[in-house]
Motif scaffolding. Sequence first.
Motif: not given
Length: 136
Positions: A8, A12, A18, A23
């Motif tokens: 994950m 980022y 977001p 993603k």
Amino acid sequence: MVNNKKIMSIYYEGQTGPDITIKTQDIVRGLGVKTTLTGYTYICDAVVLAIEDHNRCSALTSQIYSVISERYHVTPKSVERSIRTAIEKAWQRDEDKIRDFFSDSDEGPIDKKPTNGEFISWLALSISRRLSVEMA
């Protein structure tokens, strides 16, 4: 064992807000789906559609495959087959990575290759939950 946080967070760290598409692409790649497969793009699109409205997962053909097929000028059957092939290849490459990633799904540990619907639904739920945590 796969480090889900690593999958994950690879891309980022330091980003604000977001970007669900990016993603999703990163996580799908992290699960071993090769970007050279047409199914990779379709899986990413399907997951984003499912994140937008999870009820779409209950009608894959009409709510997800048909939207993607119109976008790419192919048939819904072609979308379904490409997604299935991409999942099969990723499973063959490293099923443990997929098992570990989805081990915290509502369905519990998985013991066989997920169907298209399971893969899309579980991935959409997982990303949605993780985005909620990131935004909190």
